[in-house]
Design a protein around this motif. Structure first.
Motif, PDB file in Angstrom:
ATOM      1  N   GLN A  36     -12.680 -17.343  -6.493  1.00 20.36           N
ATOM      2  CA  GLN A  36     -12.292 -16.144  -7.231  1.00 20.36           C
ATOM      3  C   GLN A  36     -13.117 -14.905  -6.873  1.00 20.36           C
ATOM      4  O   GLN A  36     -12.539 -13.842  -6.649  1.00 20.36           O
ATOM      5  N   PRO A  37     -14.449 -15.002  -6.817  1.00 20.47           N
ATOM      6  CA  PRO A  37     -15.205 -13.802  -6.446  1.00 20.47           C
ATOM      7  C   PRO A  37     -14.866 -13.323  -5.031  1.00 20.47           C
ATOM      8  O   PRO A  37     -14.824 -12.118  -4.768  1.00 20.47           O
ATOM      9  N   CYS A  38     -14.613 -14.268  -4.140  1.00 20.97           N
ATOM     10  CA  CYS A  38     -14.255 -13.915  -2.764  1.00 20.97           C
ATOM     11  C   CYS A  38     -12.912 -13.190  -2.729  1.00 20.97           C
ATOM     12  O   CYS A  38     -12.723 -12.238  -1.962  1.00 20.97           O
ATOM     13  N   ILE A  39     -11.973 -13.644  -3.551  1.00 16.51           N
ATOM     14  CA  ILE A  39     -10.649 -13.013  -3.611  1.00 16.51           C
ATOM     15  C   ILE A  39     -10.792 -11.545  -4.005  1.00 16.51           C
ATOM     16  O   ILE A  39     -10.222 -10.659  -3.360  1.00 16.51           O
ATOM     17  N   ALA A  40     -11.553 -11.285  -5.050  1.00 13.54           N
ATOM     18  CA  ALA A  40     -11.745  -9.901  -5.502  1.00 13.54           C
ATOM     19  C   ALA A  40     -12.419  -9.072  -4.415  1.00 13.54           C
ATOM     20  O   ALA A  40     -11.983  -7.956  -4.107  1.00 13.54           O
ATOM     21  N   TYR A  41     -13.465  -9.626  -3.816  1.00 12.80           N
ATOM     22  CA  TYR A  41     -14.229  -8.905  -2.798  1.00 12.80           C
ATOM     23  C   TYR A  41     -13.357  -8.558  -1.586  1.00 12.80           C
ATOM     24  O   TYR A  41     -13.353  -7.420  -1.117  1.00 12.80           O
ATOM     25  N   HIS A  42     -12.601  -9.535  -1.097  1.00  9.60           N
ATOM     26  CA  HIS A  42     -11.828  -9.299   0.126  1.00  9.60           C
ATOM     27  C   HIS A  42     -10.513  -8.573  -0.145  1.00  9.60           C
ATOM     28  O   HIS A  42      -9.995  -7.910   0.753  1.00  9.60           O
ATOM     29  N   THR A  43     -10.010  -8.638  -1.379  1.00 15.09           N
ATOM     30  CA  THR A  43      -8.866  -7.789  -1.719  1.00 15.09           C
ATOM     31  C   THR A  43      -9.293  -6.334  -1.676  1.00 15.09           C
ATOM     32  O   THR A  43      -8.609  -5.491  -1.089  1.00 15.09           O
ATOM     33  N   GLU A  44     -10.442  -6.061  -2.270  1.00 14.97           N
ATOM     34  CA  GLU A  44     -10.964  -4.686  -2.236  1.00 14.97           C
ATOM     35  C   GLU A  44     -11.249  -4.253  -0.801  1.00 14.97           C
ATOM     36  O   GLU A  44     -10.917  -3.136  -0.402  1.00 14.97           O
ATOM     37  N   GLY A  45     -11.838  -5.146  -0.004  1.00 16.55           N
ATOM     38  CA  GLY A  45     -12.116  -4.829   1.392  1.00 16.55           C
ATOM     39  C   GLY A  45     -10.853  -4.546   2.180  1.00 16.55           C
ATOM     40  O   GLY A  45     -10.812  -3.621   3.005  1.00 16.55           O
ATOM     41  N   ALA A  46      -9.809  -5.321   1.923  1.00 20.56           N
ATOM     42  CA  ALA A  46      -8.538  -5.112   2.621  1.00 20.56           C
ATOM     43  C   ALA A  46      -7.926  -3.765   2.249  1.00 20.56           C
ATOM     44  O   ALA A  46      -7.430  -3.031   3.111  1.00 20.56           O
ATOM     45  N   ILE A  47      -7.984  -3.422   0.963  1.00 18.47           N
ATOM     46  CA  ILE A  47      -7.455  -2.133   0.514  1.00 18.47           C
ATOM     47  C   ILE A  47      -8.230  -0.994   1.169  1.00 18.47           C
ATOM     48  O   ILE A  47      -7.645  -0.045   1.698  1.00 18.47           O
ATOM     49  N   LYS A  48      -9.551  -1.095   1.155  1.00 19.31           N
ATOM     50  CA  LYS A  48     -10.376  -0.046   1.766  1.00 19.31           C
ATOM     51  C   LYS A  48     -10.112   0.079   3.257  1.00 19.31           C
ATOM     52  O   LYS A  48     -10.250   1.163   3.837  1.00 19.31           O
ATOM     53  N   ALA A  49      -9.715  -1.036   3.890  1.00 19.85           N
ATOM     54  CA  ALA A  49      -9.418  -1.017   5.335  1.00 19.85           C
ATOM     55  C   ALA A  49      -7.989  -0.557   5.609  1.00 19.85           C
ATOM     56  O   ALA A  49      -7.575  -0.486   6.764  1.00 19.85           O
ATOM     57  N   GLY A  50      -7.236  -0.257   4.553  1.00 23.12           N
ATOM     58  CA  GLY A  50      -5.897   0.293   4.729  1.00 23.12           C
ATOM     59  C   GLY A  50      -4.750  -0.683   4.562  1.00 23.12           C
ATOM     60  O   GLY A  50      -3.603  -0.347   4.857  1.00 23.12           O
ATOM     61  N   ALA A  51      -5.015  -1.891   4.070  1.00 21.51           N
ATOM     62  CA  ALA A  51      -3.940  -2.866   3.893  1.00 21.51           C
ATOM     63  C   ALA A  51      -3.016  -2.439   2.754  1.00 21.51           C
ATOM     64  O   ALA A  51      -3.466  -1.984   1.714  1.00 21.51           O
ATOM     65  N   THR A  52      -1.735  -2.610   2.995  1.00 20.90           N
ATOM     66  CA  THR A  52      -0.737  -2.303   1.974  1.00 20.90           C
ATOM     67  C   THR A  52      -0.506  -3.539   1.106  1.00 20.90           C
ATOM     68  O   THR A  52      -0.914  -4.649   1.462  1.00 20.90           O
ATOM     69  N   ARG A  53       0.183  -3.345   0.008  1.00 19.57           N
ATOM     70  CA  ARG A  53       0.527  -4.469  -0.856  1.00 19.57           C
ATOM     71  C   ARG A  53       1.390  -5.468  -0.091  1.00 19.57           C
ATOM     72  O   ARG A  53       1.248  -6.675  -0.243  1.00 19.57           O
ATOM     73  N   GLU A  54       2.285  -4.962   0.738  1.00 18.51           N
ATOM     74  CA  GLU A  54       3.161  -5.839   1.512  1.00 18.51           C
ATOM     75  C   GLU A  54       2.363  -6.676   2.510  1.00 18.51           C
ATOM     76  O   GLU A  54       2.638  -7.867   2.689  1.00 18.51           O
ATOM     77  N   GLU A  55       1.370  -6.069   3.143  1.00 13.75           N
ATOM     78  CA  GLU A  55       0.526  -6.826   4.078  1.00 13.75           C
ATOM     79  C   GLU A  55      -0.275  -7.897   3.335  1.00 13.75           C
ATOM     80  O   GLU A  55      -0.424  -9.020   3.827  1.00 13.75           O
ATOM     81  N   ILE A  56      -0.779  -7.527   2.170  1.00 16.35           N
ATOM     82  CA  ILE A  56      -1.520  -8.498   1.368  1.00 16.35           C
ATOM     83  C   ILE A  56      -0.590  -9.625   0.938  1.00 16.35           C
ATOM     84  O   ILE A  56      -0.958 -10.803   1.006  1.00 16.35           O
ATOM     85  N   ALA A  57       0.626  -9.293   0.520  1.00 21.47           N
ATOM     86  CA  ALA A  57       1.574 -10.318   0.091  1.00 21.47           C
ATOM     87  C   ALA A  57       1.902 -11.285   1.222  1.00 21.47           C
ATOM     88  O   ALA A  57       1.969 -12.502   1.013  1.00 21.47           O
ATOM     89  N   GLU A  58       2.102 -10.779   2.438  1.00 16.06           N
ATOM     90  CA  GLU A  58       2.375 -11.663   3.575  1.00 16.06           C
ATOM     91  C   GLU A  58       1.172 -12.531   3.902  1.00 16.06           C
ATOM     92  O   GLU A  58       1.311 -13.711   4.236  1.00 16.06           O
ATOM     93  N   THR A  59      -0.002 -11.964   3.785  1.00 11.90           N
ATOM     94  CA  THR A  59      -1.227 -12.731   3.991  1.00 11.90           C
ATOM     95  C   THR A  59      -1.320 -13.857   2.969  1.00 11.90           C
ATOM     96  O   THR A  59      -1.652 -14.999   3.310  1.00 11.90           O
ATOM     97  N   LEU A  60      -1.004 -13.540   1.721  1.00  8.19           N
ATOM     98  CA  LEU A  60      -1.065 -14.547   0.660  1.00  8.19           C
ATOM     99  C   LEU A  60      -0.014 -15.626   0.864  1.00  8.19           C
ATOM    100  O   LEU A  60      -0.265 -16.801   0.543  1.00  8.19           O
ATOM    101  N   ALA A  61       1.125 -15.271   1.404  1.00  7.56           N
ATOM    102  CA  ALA A  61       2.143 -16.276   1.708  1.00  7.56           C
ATOM    103  C   ALA A  61       1.610 -17.278   2.726  1.00  7.56           C
ATOM    104  O   ALA A  61       1.831 -18.492   2.598  1.00  7.56           O
ATOM    105  N   MET A  62       0.882 -16.797   3.714  1.00  8.10           N
ATOM    106  CA  MET A  62       0.281 -17.707   4.701  1.00  8.10           C
ATOM    107  C   MET A  62      -0.798 -18.566   4.043  1.00  8.10           C
ATOM    108  O   MET A  62      -0.920 -19.751   4.357  1.00  8.10           O
ATOM    109  N   ALA A  63      -1.563 -17.986   3.137  1.00  7.87           N
ATOM    110  CA  ALA A  63      -2.607 -18.750   2.442  1.00  7.87           C
ATOM    111  C   ALA A  63      -1.992 -19.862   1.611  1.00  7.87           C
ATOM    112  O   ALA A  63      -2.504 -20.985   1.600  1.00  7.87           O
TER     113      ALA A  63
END
Length: 89
Positions: A36-63
């Protein structure tokens, strides 16, 4: 902690993958290993790096695909984290 910090810098170094891709990979692994702490940390990191919600959703589908059923619950938490963090911008 110093050794872990050095390992982190090494993992984020290099030029073959951009920072956003690295954060998305880290997010997928965080969901698959159910950290859980890693999820929060890397979600924030992905957003700061420019990831969109759609990119995050596709990443989560692979996970979920790689982490099986329990990852579904953690993927939902990652999307919730994105929505909360994005609302605070």
């Amino acid at each position: 902690m110093k050794a872990f910090s050095e390992m982190s810098r090494a993992a984020h170094g290099g030029t073959a993958l951009d920072g956003k891709t690295k954060e998305l990979i880290a997010l997928a692994i965080s969901v698959a290993v159910r950290c859980q702490p890693c999820i929060a940390y890397h979600t924030e990191g992905a957003i700061k790096a420019g990831a969109t919600r759609e990119e995050i959703a596709e990443t989560l589908a692979m996970a979920v695909y790689m982490g099986a059923g329990p990852s579904v619950m953690y993927a939902a938490q990652a999307l919730e984290a994105h929505d909360q963090l994005a609302a605070g911008e």
